[in-house]
Design an enzyme around this catalytic site. Structure first.
Site, short mmCIF file in Angstrom:
data_model
loop_
_atom_site.label_atom_id
_atom_site.label_comp_id
_atom_site.label_asym_id
_atom_site.label_seq_id
_atom_site.Cartn_x
_atom_site.Cartn_y
_atom_site.Cartn_z
N LYS A 147 -8.76 6.96 -18.36
CA LYS A 147 -9.13 7.64 -19.68
C LYS A 147 -7.74 7.44 -20.50
O LYS A 147 -7.29 6.27 -20.93
CB LYS A 147 -9.73 8.99 -19.68
N TYR A 163 -16.51 17.50 -14.43
CA TYR A 163 -17.04 15.97 -14.32
C TYR A 163 -18.18 16.13 -13.20
O TYR A 163 -17.92 16.51 -11.95
CB TYR A 163 -16.02 15.04 -14.34
N ARG A 171 1.05 -1.30 -0.13
CA ARG A 171 -0.07 0.06 0.16
C ARG A 171 0.77 1.23 -0.10
O ARG A 171 0.57 2.09 -0.63
CB ARG A 171 -0.81 -0.12 1.14
N ASP A 211 -7.41 19.60 -13.73
CA ASP A 211 -7.60 18.15 -14.37
C ASP A 211 -7.50 18.07 -15.70
O ASP A 211 -8.20 18.61 -16.61
CB ASP A 211 -9.24 17.81 -13.97
O1 P1T Z 1 -13.88 7.66 -13.10
P1 P1T Z 1 -12.44 8.05 -12.14
O2 P1T Z 1 -11.33 7.48 -12.75
O3 P1T Z 1 -12.58 8.10 -10.73
O4 P1T Z 1 -12.28 9.62 -12.78
C1 P1T Z 1 -13.14 10.83 -12.39
C2 P1T Z 1 -13.10 11.59 -13.41
C3 P1T Z 1 -12.09 12.72 -13.41
N1 P1T Z 1 -12.05 14.06 -14.03
C4 P1T Z 1 -12.60 13.67 -15.15
C5 P1T Z 1 -12.54 15.03 -16.10
C6 P1T Z 1 -13.51 12.64 -15.66
O5 P1T Z 1 -13.75 12.80 -16.95
C7 P1T Z 1 -13.58 11.56 -14.74
C8 P1T Z 1 -14.28 10.59 -15.06
N2 P1T Z 1 -15.03 10.97 -16.18
C9 P1T Z 1 -16.25 9.55 -16.70
C10 P1T Z 1 -16.13 8.36 -16.14
C11 P1T Z 1 -16.99 10.16 -17.84
O6 P1T Z 1 -17.52 9.34 -18.58
O7 P1T Z 1 -17.05 11.64 -18.16
#
Ligand code: P1T
Length: 418
Positions: free
Chosen positions: A208, A112, A60, A183
């Protein structure tokens, strides 16, 4: 463990693709394996209490695959340090948790949906409040209070692809001692390096573009100061929202082709955006690679070669019904949440990724019921354009015909037929 990436005075600065392939990718010193092994061990031997054999103690806190992945992305984000988390949301949560109780944050309005949810429903549980603004470059000074600690930017924003002038906001924030987080999920480090524009922390949903194959959920924060490294790595370990060794390895494999994927996605999205702009079935297109984009000048300054990235959104004629039908009629694009993978996706933010944001707030930033979001993958651009055009044509015509039939009473609403 985060270690600054090695800088040697006798090697020239490497280009992005070279770093993507080689940064944090040592050959195995015992077997010579060119690809690092996956280190699944959760614990590491100690020769005496508190004296581990190597640098690792417990997985961890740190493990070889996470370390190597962190080094790779730090190099690509031009950061000294990077920390990986179990999701993009965990990276966001950890940064917010690092603020003292009673802190205040200013955020762009169109973020988001999950980030909005954390800001409005979780952060306040530990005494952190967030003010949203749709025009942060203009009114940041008005919103800064004595307890303001952080400015949160998404550029491009999800799902309306608005851009923020990071340098302008960073200068205004820094003048008042406020840190700036960007972000960078929608562009990836290939297209934009926010730290170079004055941001203090860059965050990613690794899920992503960085991983890029829609098979890992992970997040990351990158930055340059030892103070941030200490504060955030303490919480990374203490809260434990860490990725597994296997996911770190997979994401590291993904990042090695980021430059190729991000470039092709951007080429594809440009072709699709032009086709959408030319279509009579489309009300408006949000894509920072188009000259018609209101922040195109920022894209030219902030993005590699002014590229627009692989994401776009557009408003379809015929309202929500047409938007829903469109998403069912595409043959190459899959109707699904998420983005940044090799395969193209479509989704309806108003009922999917951004459904949790109250209608008046989401519509104020352009998230209408007829807004469709598109993530362009790395398929052939001609195929993606053709698929969009056929789905648009059918969706708009079918929806218009259904509306006419309804008003003529064909569906029995106000008519006499069976
Ligand atoms: O899903 P996660 O890995 O927890 O990421 C969150 C997140 C943070 N910032 C942005 C700009 C994002 O687009 C996302 C996650 N977005 C999606 C799942 C979506 O379909 O837009």
């Amino acid at each position: 463990m985060t270690v600054p990436i090695e800088h040697s005075t006798d090697t020239p600065a490497r280009g992005f693709g070279t770093l993507a392939v080689h940064a944090g990718a040592p050959h195995d010193p015992t077997t010579g394996a060119v690809i690092e092994p996956i280190s699944l061990s959760t614990t590491f031997e100690q020769t005496a209490a508190g004296k581990p054999v190597g640098v690792y103690e417990y997985s961890r806190s740190s493990n070889p695959n996470r370390d190597n992945f962190e080094k790779a992305v730090a190099a690509l984000e031009k950061a000294k340090y990077a920390l990986a988390f179990g999701s993009g949301s965990a990276a966001t949560a950890t940064i917010l948790q690092s603020l003292a109780q009673g802190s205040h944050v200013i955020s762009v309005s169109d973020v988001y949906g999950g980030t909005h949810r954390y800001f409005t429903r979780v952060a306040k549980a530990h005494g952190v409040t967030v003010t949203f603004t749709p025009q942060i470059e203009v009114d940041i000074a008005e919103h800064i209070r004595d307890n303001t600690k952080l400015v949160w930017i998404e550029s491009p924003s999800n799902p309306t692809l608005r851009l923020v002038d990071i340098r302008a906001v960073a200068e205004a924030a820094h003048a008042r001692g406020v840190a700036v987080v960007v972000d960078n999920t929608f562009l990836s480090p290939y297209l934009q390096n926010p730290l170079e524009h004055g941001a203090d922390i860059v965050v990613h949903s690794v899920t992503k573009y960085i991983n890029g194959h829609s098979d890992v959920v992970m997040g990351l924060a990158a930055f340059n100061t030892e103070e941030l490294r200490e504060r955030l790595s303490f919480l990374q370990n203490a809260c434990g929202a860490v990725p597994s060794a296997f996911d770190s390895w997979l994401a590291h494999r993904g990042v090695k082709t980021l430059h190729l994927r991000a470039k092709q996605s951007s080429i594809n999205a440009t072709a699709v955006a032009h086709a959408l702009e030319a279509s009579p079935h489309v009300i408006s297109v949000n894509y920072p690679g188009l000259d018609s984009h209101p922040h195109r000048k920022i894209a030219l300054r902030q993005h590699r070669d002014g590229m627009g990235g692989g994401m776009l959104s557009f408003r379809i004629q015929g309202g929500r019904a047409a938007a829903e039908r469109f998403c069912q009629l595409t043959k190459i694009y899959t109707l699904a949440e998420s983005l940044g993978g090799i395969e193209s996706l479509v989704e309806l933010p108003s009922v999917m990724t951004h459904a949790g944001i109250p209608r008046d707030q989401r519509e104020a930033v352009g998230v209408f019921d007829d807004l469709v979001r598109v993530s362009c993958g790395i398929e052939e651009p001609e195929d993606l354009v053709h698929d969009i055009q056929q789905a648009l044509d059918k969706a708009v015509k079918e929806t218009a015909a259904a509306a006419t039939n309804t008003s003529n009473g064909v569906n029995g609403v106000n008519g006499h037929g069976l």
